[in-house]
Design a protein around this motif. Structure first.
Motif, PDB file in Angstrom:
ATOM      1  N   ARG A 131       0.830  -1.221   0.000  1.00  0.00           N
ATOM      2  CA  ARG A 131       0.000   0.000   0.000  1.00  0.00           C
ATOM      3  C   ARG A 131       0.859   1.264   0.000  1.00  0.00           C
ATOM      4  NH1 ARG A 131      -4.457   0.141   4.378  1.00  0.00           N
ATOM      5  NH2 ARG A 131      -4.994   1.991   3.184  1.00  0.00           N
ATOM      6  N   TYR A 145      -7.875  15.664  -5.172  1.00  0.00           N
ATOM      7  CA  TYR A 145      -8.120  16.912  -4.438  1.00  0.00           C
ATOM      8  C   TYR A 145      -7.286  16.946  -3.172  1.00  0.00           C
ATOM      9  CZ  TYR A 145     -11.634  13.948  -1.995  1.00  0.00           C
ATOM     10  OH  TYR A 145     -12.294  12.938  -1.325  1.00  0.00           O
ATOM     11  N   HIS A 172     -14.688   6.480   9.740  1.00  0.00           N
ATOM     12  CA  HIS A 172     -14.478   6.906   8.350  1.00  0.00           C
ATOM     13  C   HIS A 172     -14.117   5.701   7.466  1.00  0.00           C
ATOM     14  CE1 HIS A 172     -12.065   8.789   5.095  1.00  0.00           C
ATOM     15  NE2 HIS A 172     -11.119   7.953   5.458  1.00  0.00           N
TER      16      HIS A 172
HETATM   17  O1  76R Z   1      -5.240   2.500   7.610  1.00  0.00           O
HETATM   18  C1  76R Z   1      -6.117   2.600   6.739  1.00  0.00           C
HETATM   19  O2  76R Z   1      -5.904   3.051   5.617  1.00  0.00           O
HETATM   20  C2  76R Z   1      -7.542   2.238   7.073  1.00  0.00           C
HETATM   21  C3  76R Z   1      -8.271   3.292   7.829  1.00  0.00           C
HETATM   22  C4  76R Z   1      -8.169   4.659   7.162  1.00  0.00           C
HETATM   23  C5  76R Z   1      -7.388   5.754   7.579  1.00  0.00           C
HETATM   24  C6  76R Z   1      -6.442   5.831   8.768  1.00  0.00           C
HETATM   25  C7  76R Z   1      -8.870   5.082   5.969  1.00  0.00           C
HETATM   26  C8  76R Z   1      -9.716   4.274   5.218  1.00  0.00           C
HETATM   27  N1  76R Z   1      -8.541   6.387   5.702  1.00  0.00           N
HETATM   28  C9  76R Z   1      -7.630   6.821   6.645  1.00  0.00           C
HETATM   29  C10 76R Z   1      -7.032   8.071   6.726  1.00  0.00           C
HETATM   30 MN1  76R Z   1      -9.349   7.573   4.258  1.00  0.00          MN
HETATM   31  N2  76R Z   1     -10.112   8.727   2.771  1.00  0.00           N
HETATM   32  C11 76R Z   1     -10.033  10.099   2.713  1.00  0.00           C
HETATM   33  C12 76R Z   1     -10.927  10.556   1.686  1.00  0.00           C
HETATM   34  O3  76R Z   1     -13.578  13.447   0.822  1.00  0.00           O
HETATM   35  C13 76R Z   1     -13.423  13.114   2.021  1.00  0.00           C
HETATM   36  O4  76R Z   1     -14.331  13.315   2.878  1.00  0.00           O
HETATM   37  C14 76R Z   1     -12.143  12.498   2.486  1.00  0.00           C
HETATM   38  C15 76R Z   1     -11.216  12.019   1.385  1.00  0.00           C
HETATM   39  C16 76R Z   1     -11.494   9.440   1.103  1.00  0.00           C
HETATM   40  C17 76R Z   1     -12.500   9.417  -0.036  1.00  0.00           C
HETATM   41  C18 76R Z   1     -10.984   8.290   1.799  1.00  0.00           C
HETATM   42  C19 76R Z   1     -11.328   6.975   1.523  1.00  0.00           C
HETATM   43  N3  76R Z   1      -8.306   9.196   4.970  1.00  0.00           N
HETATM   44  C20 76R Z   1      -7.340   9.155   5.912  1.00  0.00           C
HETATM   45  C21 76R Z   1      -6.706  10.438   5.987  1.00  0.00           C
HETATM   46  C22 76R Z   1      -5.529  10.827   6.882  1.00  0.00           C
HETATM   47  C23 76R Z   1      -6.158  11.275   8.139  1.00  0.00           C
HETATM   48  C24 76R Z   1      -5.277  11.783   9.208  1.00  0.00           C
HETATM   49  O5  76R Z   1      -4.218  11.193   9.529  1.00  0.00           O
HETATM   50  O6  76R Z   1      -5.716  12.812   9.774  1.00  0.00           O
HETATM   51  C25 76R Z   1      -7.335  11.254   5.086  1.00  0.00           C
HETATM   52  C26 76R Z   1      -7.016  12.702   4.754  1.00  0.00           C
HETATM   53  C27 76R Z   1      -8.346  10.463   4.457  1.00  0.00           C
HETATM   54  C28 76R Z   1      -9.228  10.915   3.507  1.00  0.00           C
HETATM   55  N4  76R Z   1     -10.343   5.923   3.532  1.00  0.00           N
HETATM   56  C29 76R Z   1     -10.344   4.631   4.038  1.00  0.00           C
HETATM   57  C30 76R Z   1     -11.060   5.898   2.332  1.00  0.00           C
HETATM   58  C31 76R Z   1     -11.492   4.543   2.086  1.00  0.00           C
HETATM   59  C32 76R Z   1     -12.257   4.103   0.830  1.00  0.00           C
HETATM   60  C33 76R Z   1     -11.059   3.763   3.141  1.00  0.00           C
HETATM   61  C34 76R Z   1     -11.303   2.276   3.374  1.00  0.00           C
HETATM   62  C35 76R Z   1     -10.125   1.498   2.877  1.00  0.00           C
HETATM   63  C36 76R Z   1     -10.239   0.058   3.231  1.00  0.00           C
HETATM   64  O7  76R Z   1     -10.318  -0.247   4.418  1.00  0.00           O
HETATM   65  O8  76R Z   1     -10.262  -0.746   2.297  1.00  0.00           O
END
Ligand code: 76R
Length: 249
Positions: A131, A145, A172
Motif C-alpha cells: 500500500r 483533491y 471513516h
Molecule cells: O489505515 C487505513 O488506511 C484504514 C483506515 C483509514 C485511515 C487511517 C482510511 C480508510 N482512511 C484513513 C485516513 Mn481515508 N479517505 C479520505 C478521503 O472526501 C473526504 O471526505 C475524504 C477524502 C477518502 C475518499 C478516503 C477513503 N483518509 C485518511 C486520511 C488521513 C487522516 C489523518 O491522519 O488525519 C485522510 C485525509 C483520508 C481521507 N479511507 C479509508 C477511504 C477509504 C475508501 C477507506 C477504506 C479502505 C479500506 O479499508 O479498504
C-alpha cells in the motif's frame, strides 16, 4: 500536549497537470508532431519498465474541464526522481506543448492509529509495503483533491487526543469499506511539501461512485467537523495506445 500519530511513508508522489498548447501544436509540422509523439512514447515505455520492476508507478489521465488537459500521477522512491521525470518531460519535444497548469507534491501515507497486533510493527507487513508503494490501478476515472484537517475553535483536529482521532478515522474507514471494489483511494501526506495537508487520489470504474463516496463521507464526523477541502481535478484514463488519436489534429 496531545500525542502526534506516527506515519508510515512510502513513495513520493507528484501530480503534474498540464494544459496543451493546441495552437502551437497545430502550427507544428507533421514531422515535428510525429517526432514529439515518438519521443513521448519512448519516455512512457521507459516509465513502464520502472513500473514493471516495481520501482515506481505512473498514470496519465485526461482532465475534464478547463483546469488542465492532462494529469500525470508519478510515484517514485525518492523526490529527486520526481524532479528528473518532470525535467525529462519538459526537455522533450512534447514538453514544448505541455504548459504547466498545476502541480502537487506529497508522499504516500498511512497512519499508525490502530494498536499493534502481537507486537508486530505494521510497517514490516508485506500488505502495508504494497500500500505504501502502490502500482496505480489505471481505472477509468481518477479524482484528485487536496484537503486539510480543521483547527478552528472547538473543531481542532490537532488538539484531539490520538485515541479520539483514531476512533473517528475508524468510523471513516467503515464508510470507505462500503466502496470496496468500486473506489480505490490513495492518501498522500503533504505537510511541509505543499499547500494543503493531504492529497486524496480516488480511482473508480464508474465516475458517479466518486461523487457518491465523497458525498457520503461528508457526513462522517471526521469530514463534517474536521475536513476542509480544496479544488478538484476529475479525469479519465488516457492509454498510451490512444495517444496518436488524442493528439491528432
Ligand atoms: O489505515 C487505513 O488506511 C484504514 C483506515 C483509514 C485511515 C487511517 C482510511 C480508510 N482512511 C484513513 C485516513 Mn481515508 N479517505 C479520505 C478521503 O472526501 C473526504 O471526505 C475524504 C477524502 C477518502 C475518499 C478516503 C477513503 N483518509 C485518511 C486520511 C488521513 C487522516 C489523518 O491522519 O488525519 C485522510 C485525509 C483520508 C481521507 N479511507 C479509508 C477511504 C477509504 C475508501 C477507506 C477504506 C479502505 C479500506 O479499508 O479498504
Amino acid at each position: 500536549m496531545v500525542e502526534a500519530v506516527e506515519t508510515m511513508d512510502g513513495w513520493y508522489t507528484l501530480h503534474d497537470m498540464r494544459t496543451i498548447d493546441w495552437t502551437s501544436w497545430k502550427l507544428a509540422s507533421h514531422q515535428e508532431r510525429e517526432a514529439a509523439l515518438t519521443e513521448f512514447n519512448k519516455i512512457l515505455t521507459k516509465w513502464e519498465a520502472v513500473e514493471n520492476a516495481q520501482q515506481g508507478s505512473h498514470a496519465l489521465y485526461k482532465v475534464v474541464g478547463q483546469k488542465a488537459d492532462l494529469m500525470f500521477m508519478l510515484l517514485r522512491p525518492t523526490m529527486e526522481e520526481l524532479t528528473e521525470m518532470e525535467t525529462e518531460l519538459n526537455k522533450s519535444k512534447m514538453g514544448d506543448f505541455l504548459m504547466p497548469a498545476h502541480s502537487y507534491v506529497s508522499v504516500v501515507e498511512l497512519a499508525k492509529y490502530r494498536p499493534q497486533k502481537d507486537g508486530v510493527d505494521p510497517e514490516t507487513l508485506p500488505e502495508t509495503q504494497a500500500r505504501l508503494k502502490p502500482i496505480l490501478p489505471k481505472w477509468e476515472y481518477m479524482s484528485f483533491y487536496p484537503m486539510n484537517r480543521r483547527r478552528e475553535g472547538n473543531d481542532n483536529w490537532y488538539t484531539l487526543e490520538k485515541a479520539d482521532r483514531g476512533k473517528l478515522l475508524y468510523e471513516h474507514s467503515m464508510t470507505g469499506r462500503k466502496y470496496a471494489g468500486k473506489v480505490k483511494q490513495i492518501i498522500t501526506g503533504s505537510i511541509g511539501f505543499d499547500d494543503w495537508e493531504w492529497g486524496v487520489t480516488l480511482f473508480a470504474h464508474d465516475v458517479l461512485e466518486l461523487k457518491k463516496i465523497v458525498y457520503e463521507m461528508r457526513f462522517d464526523e471526521v469530514s463534517s467537523r474536521y475536513g476542509e477541502f480544496g479544488y478538484f481535478f476529475i479525469s479519465h484514463y488516457l492509454d498510451k495506445e490512444e495517444l496518436p488519436r488524442y493528439f491528432h489534429v
